[in-house]
Design a protein around this motif. Sequence first.
Motif, PDB file in Angstrom:
ATOM      1  N   GLN A  47      22.234  56.072 -41.220  1.00 49.84           N
ATOM      2  CA  GLN A  47      23.226  55.168 -41.806  1.00 49.84           C
ATOM      3  C   GLN A  47      24.209  54.673 -40.751  1.00 49.84           C
ATOM      4  OE1 GLN A  47      25.153  56.710 -45.269  1.00 49.84           O
ATOM      5  NE2 GLN A  47      26.632  55.049 -45.359  1.00 49.84           N
ATOM      6  N   ASN A  48      24.663  55.555 -39.883  1.00 47.60           N
ATOM      7  CA  ASN A  48      25.596  55.156 -38.833  1.00 47.60           C
ATOM      8  C   ASN A  48      24.955  54.179 -37.857  1.00 47.60           C
ATOM      9  OD1 ASN A  48      27.548  56.776 -39.960  1.00 47.60           O
ATOM     10  ND2 ASN A  48      27.234  58.470 -38.536  1.00 47.60           N
ATOM     11  N   ASN A  49      23.679  54.352 -37.563  1.00 44.23           N
ATOM     12  CA  ASN A  49      22.983  53.425 -36.667  1.00 44.23           C
ATOM     13  C   ASN A  49      22.804  52.056 -37.309  1.00 44.23           C
ATOM     14  OD1 ASN A  49      22.755  55.342 -34.665  1.00 44.23           O
ATOM     15  ND2 ASN A  49      20.688  55.960 -35.242  1.00 44.23           N
ATOM     16  N   ILE A  50      22.535  52.025 -38.596  1.00 45.63           N
ATOM     17  CA  ILE A  50      22.332  50.754 -39.296  1.00 45.63           C
ATOM     18  C   ILE A  50      23.649  50.003 -39.430  1.00 45.63           C
ATOM     19  CG2 ILE A  50      21.736  49.726 -41.529  1.00 45.63           C
ATOM     20  CD1 ILE A  50      19.582  51.940 -41.778  1.00 45.63           C
ATOM     21  N   HIS A  51      24.703  50.704 -39.829  1.00 45.38           N
ATOM     22  CA  HIS A  51      25.989  50.046 -40.104  1.00 45.38           C
ATOM     23  C   HIS A  51      26.949  50.082 -38.930  1.00 45.38           C
ATOM     24  CE1 HIS A  51      24.942  49.407 -44.258  1.00 45.38           C
ATOM     25  NE2 HIS A  51      24.596  50.665 -44.377  1.00 45.38           N
ATOM     26  N   ASP A  52      26.591  50.792 -37.866  1.00 44.61           N
ATOM     27  CA  ASP A  52      27.406  50.889 -36.653  1.00 44.61           C
ATOM     28  C   ASP A  52      28.842  51.347 -36.948  1.00 44.61           C
ATOM     29  OD1 ASP A  52      27.673  50.816 -33.904  1.00 44.61           O
ATOM     30  OD2 ASP A  52      28.441  48.762 -33.919  1.00 44.61           O
ATOM     31  N   LYS A  53      28.958  52.366 -37.793  1.00 41.34           N
ATOM     32  CA  LYS A  53      30.271  52.953 -38.086  1.00 41.34           C
ATOM     33  C   LYS A  53      30.070  54.394 -38.525  1.00 41.34           C
ATOM     34  CE  LYS A  53      30.507  51.585 -42.912  1.00 41.34           C
ATOM     35  NZ  LYS A  53      31.303  51.006 -43.958  1.00 41.34           N
ATOM     36  N   ASP A  54      31.134  55.166 -38.496  1.00 42.13           N
ATOM     37  CA  ASP A  54      31.056  56.555 -38.923  1.00 42.13           C
ATOM     38  C   ASP A  54      31.162  56.651 -40.439  1.00 42.13           C
ATOM     39  OD1 ASP A  54      30.756  57.540 -36.380  1.00 42.13           O
ATOM     40  OD2 ASP A  54      32.897  57.840 -36.064  1.00 42.13           O
ATOM     41  N   SER A  55      30.318  57.476 -41.015  1.00 45.34           N
ATOM     42  CA  SER A  55      30.313  57.674 -42.457  1.00 45.34           C
ATOM     43  C   SER A  55      31.051  58.961 -42.810  1.00 45.34           C
ATOM     44  CB  SER A  55      28.879  57.779 -42.969  1.00 45.34           C
ATOM     45  OG  SER A  55      28.168  56.618 -42.651  1.00 45.34           O
TER      46      SER A  55
END
Length: 111
Positions: A25-33
């Motif tokens: 998820q972090n790689n797809i959205h480029d943010k920390d979850s």
Amino acid sequence: MTTLQAEFIACSVASREAKWLLQLQNNIHDKDSPPLPINCENQGALTVITTGIIKARTKLIDVCYHNSQDLHTRRIVNYCYIHTDKNVADILTNALTEDKHTKFTRAMGLW
């Protein structure tokens, strides 16, 4: 194997899967979850995971299953207690009364 050991191992496997999903998820959205919540109905296993205190009953658990403590401490996953009456996953592992079966089937969106 005790129930505590089985739940501890199940939490470890769930932690590994959650870590992988968060990284994806972090790689797809480029943010920390935020940490993924993992529910556990065994209070003994939760105590070992959240405090890190090893007792005589947990000494025999292989060290490869102790990753859940680290992932909880690093806030990658967040372990929460869930009462057995609300644990929808029981439909996959336990014999249930008709009422519980119907309730959990609906909770899963299958009814």
